[in-house]
Design a protein around this motif. Structure first.
Motif, short mmCIF file in Angstrom:
data_model
loop_
_atom_site.label_atom_id
_atom_site.label_comp_id
_atom_site.label_asym_id
_atom_site.label_seq_id
_atom_site.Cartn_x
_atom_site.Cartn_y
_atom_site.Cartn_z
N VAL A 1 41.43 29.14 4.99
CA VAL A 1 41.04 27.90 5.14
C VAL A 1 40.15 27.49 6.15
O VAL A 1 39.19 26.73 5.83
CB VAL A 1 42.72 27.24 5.37
CG1 VAL A 1 42.35 25.71 5.36
CG2 VAL A 1 43.59 27.45 4.21
N GLU A 2 40.23 28.07 7.41
CA GLU A 2 39.59 27.89 8.43
C GLU A 2 38.16 28.17 8.16
O GLU A 2 37.20 27.28 8.47
CB GLU A 2 40.00 28.51 9.48
CG GLU A 2 38.98 28.28 11.02
CD GLU A 2 39.40 29.18 12.16
OE1 GLU A 2 38.43 29.08 13.12
OE2 GLU A 2 40.36 29.88 12.08
N ASN B 1 50.22 41.83 15.55
CA ASN B 1 49.34 42.81 15.66
C ASN B 1 49.37 43.98 14.56
O ASN B 1 49.05 45.06 14.60
CB ASN B 1 49.13 43.48 17.07
CG ASN B 1 50.57 44.11 17.26
OD1 ASN B 1 51.43 44.01 16.62
ND2 ASN B 1 50.39 44.65 18.53
N GLY B 2 50.04 43.61 13.41
CA GLY B 2 50.07 44.56 12.04
C GLY B 2 51.17 45.49 12.26
O GLY B 2 52.37 45.00 12.87
N GLY B 3 51.25 46.59 11.62
CA GLY B 3 52.29 47.51 11.61
C GLY B 3 53.25 47.37 10.51
O GLY B 3 52.63 46.63 9.42
N GLY C 1 52.08 27.22 10.80
CA GLY C 1 51.36 27.10 12.25
C GLY C 1 50.06 26.46 11.84
O GLY C 1 49.74 25.86 11.07
N GLY C 2 49.24 26.55 12.90
CA GLY C 2 47.83 25.78 12.67
C GLY C 2 46.56 26.44 13.62
O GLY C 2 46.74 27.32 14.32
N ARG C 3 45.47 25.77 13.48
CA ARG C 3 44.26 26.27 13.85
C ARG C 3 43.38 25.04 14.19
O ARG C 3 43.65 24.01 13.73
CB ARG C 3 43.47 27.12 12.72
CG ARG C 3 44.18 28.37 12.63
CD ARG C 3 43.74 29.63 13.40
NE ARG C 3 44.37 30.74 13.00
CZ ARG C 3 43.96 31.65 12.29
NH1 ARG C 3 42.78 31.20 11.55
NH2 ARG C 3 44.27 32.77 12.08
N SER C 4 42.42 25.04 14.90
CA SER C 4 41.22 24.26 15.29
C SER C 4 40.15 24.70 14.12
O SER C 4 40.16 25.87 13.80
CB SER C 4 40.89 24.04 16.52
OG SER C 4 41.93 23.51 17.57
N ARG D 1 51.26 36.93 7.06
CA ARG D 1 50.73 36.26 5.81
C ARG D 1 49.98 34.86 6.36
O ARG D 1 48.85 34.29 5.81
CB ARG D 1 51.78 35.95 4.82
CG ARG D 1 51.97 37.37 4.14
CD ARG D 1 53.04 37.27 2.98
NE ARG D 1 53.25 38.29 2.22
CZ ARG D 1 54.06 38.26 1.23
NH1 ARG D 1 54.95 37.16 1.06
NH2 ARG D 1 54.26 39.26 0.40
N LEU D 2 50.61 34.23 7.14
CA LEU D 2 50.08 33.02 7.68
C LEU D 2 48.44 33.09 8.20
O LEU D 2 47.83 32.29 7.98
CB LEU D 2 51.14 32.17 8.50
CG LEU D 2 50.44 30.99 9.31
CD1 LEU D 2 50.54 29.87 8.25
CD2 LEU D 2 51.42 30.65 10.54
N ASP D 3 48.44 34.01 9.00
CA ASP D 3 47.34 34.23 9.65
C ASP D 3 45.91 34.58 8.70
O ASP D 3 45.11 33.81 8.84
CB ASP D 3 47.10 35.44 10.37
CG ASP D 3 48.06 35.22 11.88
OD1 ASP D 3 48.19 34.04 12.20
OD2 ASP D 3 48.39 36.25 12.65
#
Length: 264
Positions: free
Chosen positions: A122-123, A239-241, A260-263, A114-116
């Motif tokens: 947001v990104e 990778n899902g599932g 977690g985070g992203r650029s 869900r975070l992804d």
């Protein structure tokens, strides 16, 4: 005239309360949002806060030089304490980073899978320079995940030790089925015992002296060898599932955090 002054005083007292509520939810240090946008985001956050019995926050900054994960965890801890229910979205304009820190039940609501999805939304808005939409996407996804509940088969995995802790919740249907089965078993046991031991008169005495038997034996146990086997459980891939998936956690300042985070 006196009534007008009282009315003006009442409005003056009431207006700051709304601003304080918004600034508590949205700490816009980088001045990315208008006052109206901050108020709208605060209202959106209130609905989530009531359900999780905690608080969600948005923090923007253009001066942070710390590691975004550490900074976000510390900011969340300062607001709600260790291991309480909450989440904080950090929009770091100085390092061009997004980071979500979760605590308490929000770790279980926002699994890695869900975070992804949340970070994707947001990104995308951050890359377009739409900071209000980025904040709305965070709150919208958080609301959706809370409404859907913790996924079945969900678990937490410590990123340092690999320890897995499974989340188990009892659904209303499972509770009802368990209650009926337990009630039937208890009634059946009671009836069986009553029928087997029911006596016609109250004068019966069990001949315990004749029927009692006691045998004492001596036994010695010696420990020869013992072995302890440990293994590291690898972090599952995203990778899902099927299943609910897991939430990767880490320890910081005596508390447990997810996210977690992203650029951008």
């Amino acid at each position: 005239m006196k009534k007008i002054l009282l009315l003006i005083g009442f409005l003056a007292l009431f207006s700051p309360l709304k601003v304080l509520a918004a600034s508590n939810t949205v700490d816009d240090q980088a001045n990315l949002l208008s006052p109206e946008e901050r108020n709208e985001l605060s209202k959106q956050a209130d609905a989530i806060n009531q359900k999780i019995k905690g608080e969600v926050f948005i923090l923007t900054t253009n001066t942070n030089t710390e590691d975004p994960e550490t900074f976000a965890d510390n900011q969340l801890r300062d607001r709600i304490g260790n291991n309480h229910n909450g989440a904080l979205l950090l929009l770091d304009m100085n390092q061009r980073k997004i980071h979500l820190s979760t605590s308490g039940n929000m770790i279980d609501y926002i699994t890695d899978k869900r975070l992804d999805k949340l970070l994707d939304d947001v990104e995308a808005a951050m890359r377009d320079g739409d900071y209000y939409q980025a904040s709305r996407n965070f709150l919208f996804n958080a609301q959706e995940f809370v409404d859907d509940g913790v996924p079945g088969g969900s678990y937490r995995i410590d990123e340092k030790t690999g320890k897995v802790t499974y989340y188990k919740s009892i659904t209303p249907i499972e509770f009802a089925i368990g209650f009926v089965i337990a009630a039937v078993a208890a009634i059946a046991f009671f009836v069986s015992v009553r029928l087997r031991y029911q006596l016609k008169t109250g004068t019966y005495r069990y001949p315990y002296r004749q029927n009692a038997q006691l045998d004492l034996t001596e036994r010695q146990d010696q420990l020869v060898n013992s072995f302890v086997t440990t293994r590291r459980i690898p972090k599952p891939s995203n990778n899902g599932g099927g299943g609910g998936g897991g939430s990767t956690t880490h320890s910081s300042g005596g508390g447990t955090f997810g996210g977690g985070g992203r650029s951008f």
